[in-house]
Design an enzyme around this catalytic site. Structure first.
Site, PDB file in Angstrom:
ATOM      1  N   LYS A 177     -56.680  20.649  22.756  1.00 48.73           N
ATOM      2  CA  LYS A 177     -55.688  21.264  21.832  1.00 48.73           C
ATOM      3  C   LYS A 177     -54.922  20.305  20.318  1.00 48.73           C
ATOM      4  O   LYS A 177     -54.863  19.560  20.682  1.00 48.73           O
ATOM      5  CB  LYS A 177     -54.020  21.305  22.899  1.00 48.73           C
ATOM      6  CG  LYS A 177     -53.714  22.030  22.705  1.00 48.73           C
ATOM      7  CD  LYS A 177     -51.663  21.967  22.508  1.00 48.73           C
ATOM      8  CE  LYS A 177     -51.232  20.890  23.004  1.00 48.73           C
ATOM      9  NZ  LYS A 177     -50.647  20.859  22.062  1.00 48.73           N
ATOM     10  N   ASP A 188     -52.422  25.182  18.416  1.00 51.87           N
ATOM     11  CA  ASP A 188     -50.975  24.949  18.702  1.00 51.87           C
ATOM     12  C   ASP A 188     -50.065  25.346  17.585  1.00 51.87           C
ATOM     13  O   ASP A 188     -49.413  23.898  17.742  1.00 51.87           O
ATOM     14  CB  ASP A 188     -51.372  23.948  19.899  1.00 51.87           C
ATOM     15  CG  ASP A 188     -49.289  23.987  20.749  1.00 51.87           C
ATOM     16  OD1 ASP A 188     -48.962  25.115  21.165  1.00 51.87           O
ATOM     17  OD2 ASP A 188     -48.831  23.467  21.422  1.00 51.87           O
ATOM     18  N   LYS A 199     -47.773  27.784  16.953  1.00 51.16           N
ATOM     19  CA  LYS A 199     -46.539  28.840  18.047  1.00 51.16           C
ATOM     20  C   LYS A 199     -45.060  29.511  16.086  1.00 51.16           C
ATOM     21  O   LYS A 199     -44.009  29.176  16.164  1.00 51.16           O
ATOM     22  CB  LYS A 199     -45.433  27.335  18.089  1.00 51.16           C
ATOM     23  CG  LYS A 199     -45.729  26.704  19.409  1.00 51.16           C
ATOM     24  CD  LYS A 199     -44.765  25.642  19.859  1.00 51.16           C
ATOM     25  CE  LYS A 199     -45.151  24.636  21.290  1.00 51.16           C
ATOM     26  NZ  LYS A 199     -45.945  23.729  21.341  1.00 51.16           N
ATOM     27  N   ASP A 232     -42.237  34.191  12.550  1.00 53.29           N
ATOM     28  CA  ASP A 232     -41.609  35.031  11.581  1.00 53.29           C
ATOM     29  C   ASP A 232     -41.180  36.117  11.194  1.00 53.29           C
ATOM     30  O   ASP A 232     -41.498  36.258  12.540  1.00 53.29           O
ATOM     31  CB  ASP A 232     -42.573  33.199  10.268  1.00 53.29           C
ATOM     32  CG  ASP A 232     -42.239  33.441   9.378  1.00 53.29           C
ATOM     33  OD1 ASP A 232     -41.343  34.280   8.728  1.00 53.29           O
ATOM     34  OD2 ASP A 232     -41.616  32.507   9.280  1.00 53.29           O
ATOM     35  N   THR A 284     -40.991  23.896  27.984  1.00 57.74           N
ATOM     36  CA  THR A 284     -40.907  23.188  28.887  1.00 57.74           C
ATOM     37  C   THR A 284     -39.944  21.422  28.967  1.00 57.74           C
ATOM     38  O   THR A 284     -39.637  20.967  30.145  1.00 57.74           O
ATOM     39  CB  THR A 284     -42.018  21.832  29.393  1.00 57.74           C
ATOM     40  OG1 THR A 284     -43.345  21.474  28.265  1.00 57.74           O
ATOM     41  CG2 THR A 284     -43.335  23.615  30.400  1.00 57.74           C
ATOM     42  N   ARG A 313     -50.665  12.923  27.310  1.00 53.82           N
ATOM     43  CA  ARG A 313     -50.473  11.355  27.318  1.00 53.82           C
ATOM     44  C   ARG A 313     -50.906  10.383  28.873  1.00 53.82           C
ATOM     45  O   ARG A 313     -51.501   9.702  28.521  1.00 53.82           O
ATOM     46  CB  ARG A 313     -49.063  11.003  26.875  1.00 53.82           C
ATOM     47  CG  ARG A 313     -48.266  10.433  25.812  1.00 53.82           C
ATOM     48  CD  ARG A 313     -47.035  10.696  25.587  1.00 53.82           C
ATOM     49  NE  ARG A 313     -46.137  12.094  25.631  1.00 53.82           N
ATOM     50  CZ  ARG A 313     -45.172  12.486  26.269  1.00 53.82           C
ATOM     51  NH1 ARG A 313     -44.399  11.590  25.252  1.00 53.82           N
ATOM     52  NH2 ARG A 313     -44.810  13.560  26.045  1.00 53.82           N
TER      53      ARG A 313
END
Length: 232
Positions: free
Chosen positions: A32, A59, A61, A64, A119, A211
């Protein structure tokens, strides 16, 4: 595409991301590319990682007005990524415009998925900051149904909601789920989380893991553990 682990390469530079990817000498993970890396290095970083043989979830997002998103998606489609995303909150018109822009002259296009609620958002913050007072799982399902009706391929959601999304929208409607942590790991800033094994059991199609892999002492071992728990 079958079940897969997507590694969130949230690095600040090409040097850092290539240092990380160079560790993988056997299987090339699905990666990603998010805002941090894309804004630091631009579209060229996507081309370079794609040339190495990795599948890419870009990614960014998008959110608009429909025409702006349509034009932006046409540009992103030329980068030959595998998955793009946008915010379902942009409305049906924006999602349909995105599909138009993403579709190439030959009819092919990357998968397009919608973000429902991040999330990092919980019921309290959704009510306080967004003035949305319906239960968060009901909000996510409504956004998922709206995305499906607009013609999208799936949504980004918490793994806690993946099973219900498939009940509401069908098993072919993809669920891409961040917020995944090992049982013995730290939660970080994610609030709605689950382990890879739990995500598999509940029906996630893809999990996005950052991570716990990228910051691990042995990233390849952590990745292999994640694949074993989720895919095998």
């Amino acid at each position: 595409m079958g079940k897969d682990v997507i590694v969130a390469c949230d690095f600040a530079s090409a040097e850092q991301v290539f240092s990380f990817l160079d560790k993988f000498t056997e299987k090339k993970p699905f990666v990603k590319i998010g805002m941090e890396l894309f804004y630091a290095e631009g579209p060229e970083i996507v081309r370079q990682i794609k040339a190495r043989g990795h599948k890419i979830f870009l990614d960014l997002k998008l959110h608009d007005i429909p025409n702006t998103v349509k034009k932006a998606m046409a540009v992103l489609s030329n980068l030959d990524v595998d998955i793009c995303n946008l915010h379902a909150a942009g409305t049906t018109a924006m999602m349909q415009a995105a599909l138009e822009g993403l579709t190439r002259p030959d009819g092919t296009r990357p998968l397009l998925i919608a973000v429902t609620q991040l999330t990092s958002t919980d019921q309290e913050s959704m009510e306080r900051d967004l003035l949305i007072h319906a239960p968060i799982d009901q909000v996510v399902m409504h956004y998922a149904e709206t995305a499906k009706n607009a013609g999208l391929d799936g949504i980004v959601c918490s793994p806690l909601e993946a099973g219900k999304v498939h009940e509401v929208c069908g098993k072919e409607f993809l669920t891409v789920t961040p917020g995944v942590r090992f049982a013995d790991g730290e939660a970080g800033d994610q609030k709605r989380i689950m382990t890879p094994a739990q995500a598999r059991e509940i029906g996630s199609d893809y999990i996005v893991v950052g991570r716990p892999i990228t910051a691990a002492p042995d990233p390849v071992a952590a990745y292999n553990r994640c694949v074993a728990e989720f895919c095998d």
